[in-house]
Write an enzyme that holds these catalytic residues in place. Structure first.
Site, PDB file in Angstrom:
ATOM      1  N   LYS A 198      77.778  36.949  35.622  1.00  0.00           N
ATOM      2  CA  LYS A 198      78.834  35.771  35.252  1.00  0.00           C
ATOM      3  C   LYS A 198      78.018  34.411  34.236  1.00  0.00           C
ATOM      4  CE  LYS A 198      79.362  32.323  37.598  1.00  0.00           C
ATOM      5  NZ  LYS A 198      79.914  31.590  36.398  1.00  0.00           N
ATOM      6  N   GLU A 226      65.786  32.127  39.054  1.00  0.00           N
ATOM      7  CA  GLU A 226      64.980  31.528  37.841  1.00  0.00           C
ATOM      8  C   GLU A 226      65.416  29.819  38.579  1.00  0.00           C
ATOM      9  OE1 GLU A 226      62.274  31.369  36.458  1.00  0.00           O
ATOM     10  OE2 GLU A 226      62.458  34.117  37.441  1.00  0.00           O
ATOM     11  N   CYS A 240      65.632  23.751  30.637  1.00  0.00           N
ATOM     12  CA  CYS A 240      64.650  23.737  32.098  1.00  0.00           C
ATOM     13  C   CYS A 240      62.956  23.952  31.723  1.00  0.00           C
ATOM     14  CB  CYS A 240      64.609  25.313  32.938  1.00  0.00           C
ATOM     15  SG  CYS A 240      64.484  26.943  31.907  1.00  0.00           S
ATOM     16  N   GLU A 274      65.635  16.334  38.540  1.00  0.00           N
ATOM     17  CA  GLU A 274      65.966  16.903  37.330  1.00  0.00           C
ATOM     18  C   GLU A 274      66.951  16.430  37.352  1.00  0.00           C
ATOM     19  OE1 GLU A 274      67.481  20.324  37.136  1.00  0.00           O
ATOM     20  OE2 GLU A 274      65.927  21.367  36.349  1.00  0.00           O
TER      21      GLU A 274
HETATM   22  P1  NAP Z   1      74.255  25.969  38.380  1.00  0.00           P
HETATM   23  O1  NAP Z   1      75.292  24.808  38.287  1.00  0.00           O
HETATM   24  O2  NAP Z   1      73.050  26.226  39.310  1.00  0.00           O
HETATM   25  O3  NAP Z   1      75.111  27.459  37.845  1.00  0.00           O
HETATM   26  C1  NAP Z   1      74.223  28.335  37.814  1.00  0.00           C
HETATM   27  C2  NAP Z   1      75.312  29.328  37.355  1.00  0.00           C
HETATM   28  O4  NAP Z   1      75.714  29.633  38.685  1.00  0.00           O
HETATM   29  C3  NAP Z   1      76.585  29.398  36.743  1.00  0.00           C
HETATM   30  O5  NAP Z   1      76.936  30.400  36.426  1.00  0.00           O
HETATM   31  C4  NAP Z   1      77.301  28.783  37.805  1.00  0.00           C
HETATM   32  O6  NAP Z   1      79.144  28.694  37.538  1.00  0.00           O
HETATM   33  C5  NAP Z   1      76.854  29.852  39.196  1.00  0.00           C
HETATM   34  N1  NAP Z   1      77.470  28.950  40.463  1.00  0.00           N
HETATM   35  C6  NAP Z   1      77.706  28.210  40.981  1.00  0.00           C
HETATM   36  N2  NAP Z   1      77.829  28.029  41.840  1.00  0.00           N
HETATM   37  C7  NAP Z   1      77.689  28.936  42.567  1.00  0.00           C
HETATM   38  C8  NAP Z   1      77.252  29.754  43.885  1.00  0.00           C
HETATM   39  N3  NAP Z   1      77.648  28.920  45.483  1.00  0.00           N
HETATM   40  N4  NAP Z   1      77.334  31.311  43.513  1.00  0.00           N
HETATM   41  C9  NAP Z   1      76.318  31.817  42.693  1.00  0.00           C
HETATM   42  N5  NAP Z   1      76.973  31.747  41.500  1.00  0.00           N
HETATM   43  C10 NAP Z   1      77.236  29.907  41.533  1.00  0.00           C
HETATM   44  O7  NAP Z   1      72.953  25.137  37.225  1.00  0.00           O
HETATM   45  P2  NAP Z   1      73.669  24.451  35.421  1.00  0.00           P
HETATM   46  O8  NAP Z   1      74.235  23.738  36.063  1.00  0.00           O
HETATM   47  O9  NAP Z   1      74.516  25.446  34.927  1.00  0.00           O
HETATM   48  O10 NAP Z   1      72.281  25.026  34.615  1.00  0.00           O
HETATM   49  C11 NAP Z   1      71.094  23.797  34.905  1.00  0.00           C
HETATM   50  C12 NAP Z   1      70.107  24.938  35.559  1.00  0.00           C
HETATM   51  O11 NAP Z   1      70.283  25.594  35.531  1.00  0.00           O
HETATM   52  C13 NAP Z   1      69.386  23.479  35.429  1.00  0.00           C
HETATM   53  O12 NAP Z   1      68.904  23.332  36.347  1.00  0.00           O
HETATM   54  C14 NAP Z   1      68.121  24.079  34.816  1.00  0.00           C
HETATM   55  O13 NAP Z   1      66.932  23.704  35.227  1.00  0.00           O
HETATM   56  C15 NAP Z   1      68.245  25.541  35.083  1.00  0.00           C
HETATM   57  N6  NAP Z   1      67.995  26.614  34.140  1.00  0.00           N
HETATM   58  C16 NAP Z   1      66.845  27.508  34.931  1.00  0.00           C
HETATM   59  C17 NAP Z   1      66.236  27.946  33.705  1.00  0.00           C
HETATM   60  C18 NAP Z   1      65.128  28.987  34.296  1.00  0.00           C
HETATM   61  O14 NAP Z   1      64.581  30.045  34.127  1.00  0.00           O
HETATM   62  N7  NAP Z   1      64.099  28.311  35.105  1.00  0.00           N
HETATM   63  C19 NAP Z   1      66.790  28.414  32.875  1.00  0.00           C
HETATM   64  C20 NAP Z   1      67.658  28.190  32.288  1.00  0.00           C
HETATM   65  C21 NAP Z   1      68.245  27.001  33.294  1.00  0.00           C
HETATM   66  P3  NAP Z   1      79.769  27.678  37.359  1.00  0.00           P
HETATM   67  O15 NAP Z   1      79.543  27.668  35.857  1.00  0.00           O
HETATM   68  O16 NAP Z   1      80.939  28.142  37.651  1.00  0.00           O
HETATM   69  O17 NAP Z   1      79.127  26.419  37.846  1.00  0.00           O
END
Ligand code: NAP
Length: 485
Positions: free
Chosen positions: A177, A252, A286, A389
């Site tokens: 997804k 992650e 990130c 963040e």
């Molecule tokens: P996010 O809102 O947590 O979303 C990540 C993914 O999870 C998206 O595909 C999202 O879908 C999905 N999601 C949302 N709610 C969910 C649920 N209840 N159950 C399962 N999946 C769900 O994060 P983001 O805003 O897309 O990305 C930014 C974040 O990612 C930042 O905090 C960044 O630091 C982190 N990040 C971490 C790494 C690492 O390697 N540690 C790498 C890159 C990014 P939707 O798009 O529909 O919300």
């Protein structure tokens, strides 16, 4: 191949199909603020269909010899590379990142992910242990079954391929997804998978929102392995959904990464590296170093030169070759950035650079989501701006007096993803690196990647490690067979 597909459908059992509910969401181009395609707004019924296809495909794929799997993955890598320019353009339009960055970082790294795991599975070693004169043990590592792979919008193809490649390389089935904000390159990857001859059902992509599709994946009892990359708040929900079902989970998550510059560093290199680590992809990586700490004797010089260099970064249309700072991914994220810049000033911070949305970049981008590199000084380490963040082109700079103090600053956060240390003193580099609580510490560099090393975060930045051997182990089940002597 379409790069700006009108309707991005799901990819299930090797076919592009409509979501069961027939609903679509607008896919907005961040640089223009306008919808330019539609993405399937799927739900649990589509996940169910993917699971049916996955169960069927697993029977053959899990028994396919590693050499065959490897060939197909290598073909996928070659085909992405053949279409690199199309992928880069699609990613730039979908995410708002500069085309040059997509071309040189995201897409080549996605190619490398497929190549790495395609060849890694040809070189694994089996383990055997002799228990004195009692028994002979050998360990098999079998694919686990169906893996749910959930990824964010900031590096869409790169992060999804980082999960898909190891999962299917070792014989699992992938149900992926992507973020519904940035679905296009995942769609293009499915076209490539078809062309490469990946058997139907081995890779399934279900598009839609986190609450609908992501939650259905984490709740599905037949998807026994979850690899999630995203924010810490979502990660907690994923962990809660998976725990009662005893799923194997890798998380992650977010970061608030320290970037530490000692006075004895090669300042030219530290400044260039820090500009990159602060603002690459508009700070939406990130691993970006969002808290810069500089030893007091070098502080003023660093701030002046760093600010000067950052001020020259060209904010512009992501498709313009000269652009170094593109658009923020969506309005919600832009509003969050503005909120934190306001908060920083309420907390006593001074804006040394940026701080306000720029005038329209050009006519095409009049309604796009842009924010310039922003540098904030004079904030206490413990304030919210320094702890939460932001995930945008906003960083803070703080002086420090000695090693002990800066190690305390670096660790004074719930996060523990990555850090950078800039110094010419080798002993200090080792000493400081060992005491910082982050999963990765870069010394005199940033974002250098070797696919063999374990990657992941400490504390609220995640659980588990990806990369190399860690990924191969995560996506397999170890079984010990003990034969009496
Ligand atoms: P996010 O809102 O947590 O979303 C990540 C993914 O999870 C998206 O595909 C999202 O879908 C999905 N999601 C949302 N709610 C969910 C649920 N209840 N159950 C399962 N999946 C769900 O994060 P983001 O805003 O897309 O990305 C930014 C974040 O990612 C930042 O905090 C960044 O630091 C982190 N990040 C971490 C790494 C690492 O390697 N540690 C790498 C890159 C990014 P939707 O798009 O529909 O919300």
């Amino acid at each position: 191949m379409r790069t700006e597909a009108d309707k991005i459908q799901n990819f299930i059992d090797g076919q592009f199909i409509e979501p069961v509910g027939g609903k679509y969401l607008d896919n907005i181009e961040p640089a223009t603020g306008k919808s330019y395609s539609q993405v399937a707004d799927s739900d649990s019924r589509d996940v169910d269909l993917a699971v049916v296809a996955a169960e069927k495909a697993f029977v053959d794929w899990s028994c396919t010899p590693a050499a065959e799997r490897s060939k197909i993955l290598l073909r996928i890598a070659d085909l992405i590379e053949r279409d690199l320019e199309k992928f880069a353009r699609a990613e730039s339009i979908d995410t708002g990142k500069p085309l040059s960055l997509a071309r040189t970082l995201d897409i080549p790294r996605a190619v490398a992910n497929f190549r790495f795991f395609a060849t890694a599975i040809l070189h694994t070693e089996s383990e055997a242990h002799i228990t004195d004169n009692v028994a002979f043990n050998y360990t098999t590592r079998q694919p686990r079954g169906i893996a749910g792979l959930i990824s964010p919008w900031n590096l869409p193809l790169y992060l999804l391929s980082w999960k898909i490649a190891p999962a299917i390389a070792v014989g699992n089935i992938a149900i992926a997804k992507p973020s519904e904000l940035t679905p296009v390159t995942a769609y293009m990857l499915c076209e490539i998978a078809q062309e490469a001859g990946l058997p139907n059902g081995v890779l399934n992509v279900v598009h839609g929102t986190g609450p609908n599709v992501g939650a259905a994946i984490t709740a599905h009892p037949k998807i026994n392995t979850i690899s999630f990359t995203g924010g810490t708040v979502t990660g907690r929900k994923v962990a809660e959904a998976c725990a009662p079902l005893f799923k194997k989970v890798s998380l992650e998550l977010g970061g608030k990464n320290p970037n530490i510059v000692f006075a004895d560093a090669d300042l030219e290199a530290a400044i260039a590296g820090s500009v990159r680590s602060s603002f690459a992809n508009q700070g939406q990586i990130c691993l970006c170093g969002s808290r810069v700490f500089v030893e007091r004797s070098a502080y003023k010089d660093f701030v002046d030169r760093f600010t000067e260099k950052a001020s020259k970064l060209k904010v512009g249309d992501p498709l313009d070759e000269k652009t170094e700072q593109g658009a923020i991914v969506n309005k919600t994220q832009l509003d969050k950035i503005k909120f934190y810049v306001d908060l920083a000033q309420e907390e006593g911070g001074k804006i040394a650079l940026g701080g306000k949305a720029p005038k329209p970049i050009n006519d095409r981008c009049r309604y796009g989501y842009f924010f310039p590199p922003t540098i904030i000084t004079d904030l206490p380490v413990s304030c919210r701006t320094n702890r939460e963040e932001i995930f945008g082109p906003v960083i803070t700079i703080t002086p420090f007096d000695n090693e002990e103090e800066v190690i305390g600053y670096a660790n004074d956060t719930d996060y523990g993803l990555a850090s950078s240390v800039w110094t010419q003193n080798l002993n200090r580099a080792h000493r400081v690196a060992e005491q910082i609580h982050t999963g990765t510490v870069w010394v005199n560099c940033w974002l250098v990647r070797d696919l063999r090393v374990p990657f992941g975060g400490m504390k609220a930045s995640g659980v588990g490690r990806e990369g190399g051997e860690e990924a191969l182990r995560f996506f397999t089940e170890a079984k010990n067979i003990c034969i009496a002597k």
